[in-house]
Design a protein around this motif. Sequence first.
Motif, PDB file in Angstrom:
ATOM      1  N   TYR A  94       0.957 -12.853   2.404  1.00 25.27           N
ATOM      2  CA  TYR A  94       0.795 -14.310   2.436  1.00 25.27           C
ATOM      3  C   TYR A  94      -0.680 -14.677   2.598  1.00 25.27           C
ATOM      4  CZ  TYR A  94       1.395 -19.188   3.750  1.00 25.27           C
ATOM      5  OH  TYR A  94       1.322 -20.556   3.788  1.00 25.27           O
ATOM      6  N   GLU A  95      -1.340 -14.009   3.525  1.00 29.03           N
ATOM      7  CA  GLU A  95      -2.750 -14.317   3.767  1.00 29.03           C
ATOM      8  C   GLU A  95      -3.607 -13.995   2.544  1.00 29.03           C
ATOM      9  OE1 GLU A  95      -6.169 -13.733   7.183  1.00 29.03           O
ATOM     10  OE2 GLU A  95      -4.185 -12.857   7.471  1.00 29.03           O
ATOM     11  N   ARG A  98      -2.619 -16.839  -0.089  1.00 30.76           N
ATOM     12  CA  ARG A  98      -2.933 -18.221   0.285  1.00 30.76           C
ATOM     13  C   ARG A  98      -4.306 -18.391   0.910  1.00 30.76           C
ATOM     14  NH1 ARG A  98       1.740 -21.631   0.349  1.00 30.76           N
ATOM     15  NH2 ARG A  98       0.102 -23.191   0.417  1.00 30.76           N
ATOM     16  N   GLY A 102      -0.193 -16.975   7.732  1.00 31.27           N
ATOM     17  CA  GLY A 102       1.059 -17.714   7.693  1.00 31.27           C
ATOM     18  C   GLY A 102       2.064 -17.214   8.704  1.00 31.27           C
TER      19      GLY A 102
END
Length: 176
Positions: A94-95, A98, A102
Amino acid sequence: MTATAWLSLIGLGALLAQSADLGWLLLPSLFLFAALCVIALFDARYFVIPDGPLLFLLLCGLASMVANTPEAIAERLAGGALGFAALRALALAYERLRGQPGVGEGDARLFGVAGVWLGFEGLPSCLVYATLSALLAALVGLRQGTLKNARTPVPFGPHLALGLWFAWVFGQIEFG
């Protein structure tokens, strides 16, 4: 967070209703409930899951496993490692995608503890309960205006705690 608290209390009522069948497992179950409440409240307030209650839960889970099902020690430890690794991998992915965190490391540690309490087979149910709870809380928060927008961070620890609690009390969700 209010709905999460009420749902947890419903789970506590269900646990107490079956207390005669639980025998000595009632005590570690009550320890589990209390520590999950501390974790949920702390994460809801500060977006951090403290190590103390996690360590307490890990030790309680291991102790009750040794007393109840010592043959499952390796499987439960592997479940804990898998739970931690799965959520940590999700957080890193996720990091990377994005550009911002997260899922926190405390969430991964809590999911690892869930693996010790529930084993491999309980982790999917825990995650489904937690995800549904978080999504519903976010939708309610957006509707009521307590969340500014869909990008507003929501602590996941209370939902993971609820997921672990529900999987412990009500058992696994039957998939398929």
